[in-house]
Design a protein around this motif. Structure first.
Motif, PDB file in Angstrom:
ATOM      1  N   ALA A  36      34.816  32.538  31.497  1.00  0.00           N
ATOM      2  CA  ALA A  36      34.709  31.577  32.598  1.00  0.00           C
ATOM      3  C   ALA A  36      35.200  32.180  33.910  1.00  0.00           C
ATOM      4  N   TYR A  37      34.517  31.807  34.998  1.00  0.00           N
ATOM      5  CA  TYR A  37      34.906  32.266  36.336  1.00  0.00           C
ATOM      6  C   TYR A  37      35.115  31.052  37.230  1.00  0.00           C
ATOM      7  N   MET A  38      36.353  30.825  37.624  1.00  0.00           N
ATOM      8  CA  MET A  38      36.699  29.712  38.504  1.00  0.00           C
ATOM      9  C   MET A  38      37.478  30.233  39.697  1.00  0.00           C
ATOM     10  N   LYS A  82      33.600  42.482  29.590  1.00  0.00           N
ATOM     11  CA  LYS A  82      32.599  41.596  30.177  1.00  0.00           C
ATOM     12  C   LYS A  82      32.484  40.350  29.308  1.00  0.00           C
ATOM     13  N   GLY A  83      32.204  39.237  29.945  1.00  0.00           N
ATOM     14  CA  GLY A  83      32.120  37.983  29.219  1.00  0.00           C
ATOM     15  C   GLY A  83      30.961  37.958  28.246  1.00  0.00           C
ATOM     16  N   PRO A  86      41.440  33.176  44.404  1.00  0.00           N
ATOM     17  CA  PRO A  86      40.108  33.145  45.035  1.00  0.00           C
ATOM     18  C   PRO A  86      39.096  34.081  44.380  1.00  0.00           C
ATOM     19  N   ASN A  87      39.553  35.050  43.602  1.00  0.00           N
ATOM     20  CA  ASN A  87      38.642  35.980  42.933  1.00  0.00           C
ATOM     21  C   ASN A  87      38.580  35.755  41.429  1.00  0.00           C
ATOM     22  N   GLY A  88      38.945  34.563  40.994  1.00  0.00           N
ATOM     23  CA  GLY A  88      38.931  34.258  39.568  1.00  0.00           C
ATOM     24  C   GLY A  88      40.273  34.531  38.917  1.00  0.00           C
ATOM     25  N   ILE A  91      25.907  33.392  36.685  1.00  0.00           N
ATOM     26  CA  ILE A  91      26.711  34.497  36.164  1.00  0.00           C
ATOM     27  C   ILE A  91      27.391  35.219  37.321  1.00  0.00           C
ATOM     28  N   ALA A  92      28.711  35.286  37.277  1.00  0.00           N
ATOM     29  CA  ALA A  92      29.500  35.934  38.330  1.00  0.00           C
ATOM     30  C   ALA A  92      29.872  37.355  37.908  1.00  0.00           C
TER      31      ALA A  92
END
Length: 427
Positions: free
Chosen positions: A299-301, A260-261, A307-309, A272-273
């Motif tokens: 980071a989540y982009m 986990k980040g 499409p899911n990071g 938070i994703a």
């Protein structure tokens, strides 16, 4: 521009080096450790193949010739975005731009028993603690007469069939075959069981079907019991309980099943994703923020191809750092005519080593798959090039040569005071 970078991992270090000695930047790099850790080789530290110093490099030494980068060892306690400053345990720092590169930590999914009893491996310290625990178990087993307790001490369970779990399983299997019988001739290593538990239907699920199949075949050839579709229910320090009702007695359970980040305090919870990652836009900016960026595992982009990071791997962090470096230079030079560059991940492939002369490599363009000795050589060559410092590369290479020709590792040392043998969990 006063730039603060939180985290000296692959992404944070790459960004600081890219902007080192570039005019217009005053950079502060902050990390809770004073060294960069080469995470892909943690498992070799844990299995006595490499010394911890071989895969660690002092962050201050990296910037000996830098005029604009300063390093601080500190723990970031909170980000105050409205005031454009961060609070740490050594004081407050103001910024014009902030980059969060804090990486990820072990995710136990809220199970306190796993926190208390399972062994993670997300830092050099944890890798060393795992090494001590493994060696201490065999020392205890050598003096145990009770058959039930002996089996419990000789069972090793790795939870998580990703690259970390697969590489650890293979390395421990190699120890069982080549090293441990010589160290402990009084033990019958035919009784030693190595279990790899994976909740999904296959190992190396993020890689190709061929790599998944090959890795399982290699592990089973090495004597590892691979249990796919096996969901762990609980672990009390004595035995593993699976969702299907089965139990496995084990004193050593290595947790490699999730991360986990590391999100600092002060980031809006709405940003938070999944996986405790911070939502960022295509310029790596934290959504809704003009001067705060996030890169790497934290980071989540979402981009069209992902499409899911993005996968939480080092190349993503380093490529994000390159993009931010270019964009910050454009901002600092006030190049209003030049549009900021959007991040596009260039996936150059993935790989995992399973054991001696055994590895799998996937390349997307052109689509190629390698396995066995050739893949193992590719894996070693790439990792050797990525290690920081000429001396570290030299020592790692020498260790690998020595281990290969002698079938031995010479780092099976337990650094603990008498009476502290069991104190190898988190400190």
């Amino acid at each position: 521009m006063r730039l603060i970078i939180i985290g000296g991992g692959f992404g944070g270090l790459r960004l600081a080096r890219n902007l080192s000695n570039k005019p217009g930047f005053d950079i502060t790099l902050i990390d809770r450790f004073n060294f960069h850790q080469f995470q892909p080789l943690f498992y070799q530290v844990a299995t006595a193949g490499l010394d911890a110093s071989n895969i660690s490099f002092p962050l201050r030494k990296v910037f000996h010739k830098s005029k604009n980068v300063r390093f601080k060892i500190a723990v970031v306690q909170k980000i105050l975005s409205e005031q454009k400053k961060i609070i740490t345990n050594i004081g407050e720092f103001e910024y014009d731009a902030l980059v969060i590169a804090t990486g990820a930590d072990t995710n136990f999914f809220g199970n306190q028993n796993l926190v208390d009893h399972a062994l993670p491996m997300k830092s050099t310290v944890e890798a060393l603690q795992l090494r001590y625990k493994l060696l201490q178990n065999f020392e205890k087993a050598a003096g145990t007469k009770d058959e039930q307790q002996l089996q419990q001490l000789m069972n090793i369970v790795i939870v998580g069939g990703g690259p970390t779990g697969v590489e650890l399983s293979g390395a421990i299997a190699d120890m069982k075959k080549y090293v441990l019988p010589k160290d402990y001739p009084e033990l019958d290593f035919g009784k030693m069981k190595i279990y790899l538990l994976e909740g999904s239907p296959k190992t190396l699920a993020a890689m190709s079907e061929k790599s998944s199949a090959d890795s399982r075949k290699y592990l089973e050839h090495l004597g590892v019991t691979v249990l796919t579709g096996a969901l762990l229910k609980d672990y009390d320090g004595e035995k593993i309980s699976l969702q299907n009702g089965e139990t496995i007695p084990a004193k050593v359970v290595i947790w490699a099943a999730g991360i986990k980040g590391n999100v600092p305090e002060g980031i809006n919870k709405e940003l938070i994703a999944r996986g405790n990652r911070i939502k960022i836009d295509r310029h790596c900016r934290v959504v809704g923020m003009e001067d705060i960026y996030a890169i790497g595992d934290v980071a989540y982009m979402e981009e069209p191809a992902w499409p899911n990071g993005h996968p939480q791997v080092a190349p993503v962090a380093m490529q994000m750092a390159d993009t931010i470096a270019k964009n910050l230079r454009s901002i600092e030079m006030k190049s209003s005519n030049k549009a900021l560059e959007e991040f596009v991940y260039n996936d150059k492939g993935s790989m995992a080593t399973v054991g001696r002369n055994l590895a799998v490599v996937d390349m997307p363009k052109p689509k190629l798959h390698f396995r066995g000795f050739f893949a193992w050589m590719i894996w070693m060559g790439l990792h050797l090039m990525l290690i920081l410092g000429v001396k570290n590369r030299f020592f790692v290479f020498c260790n690998w040569l020595y281990n290969y020709f002698t079938y031995d590792q010479n780092l099976r040392l337990i650094f603990a005071r008498p009476g502290e043998e069991d104190n190898t969990k988190k400190q």
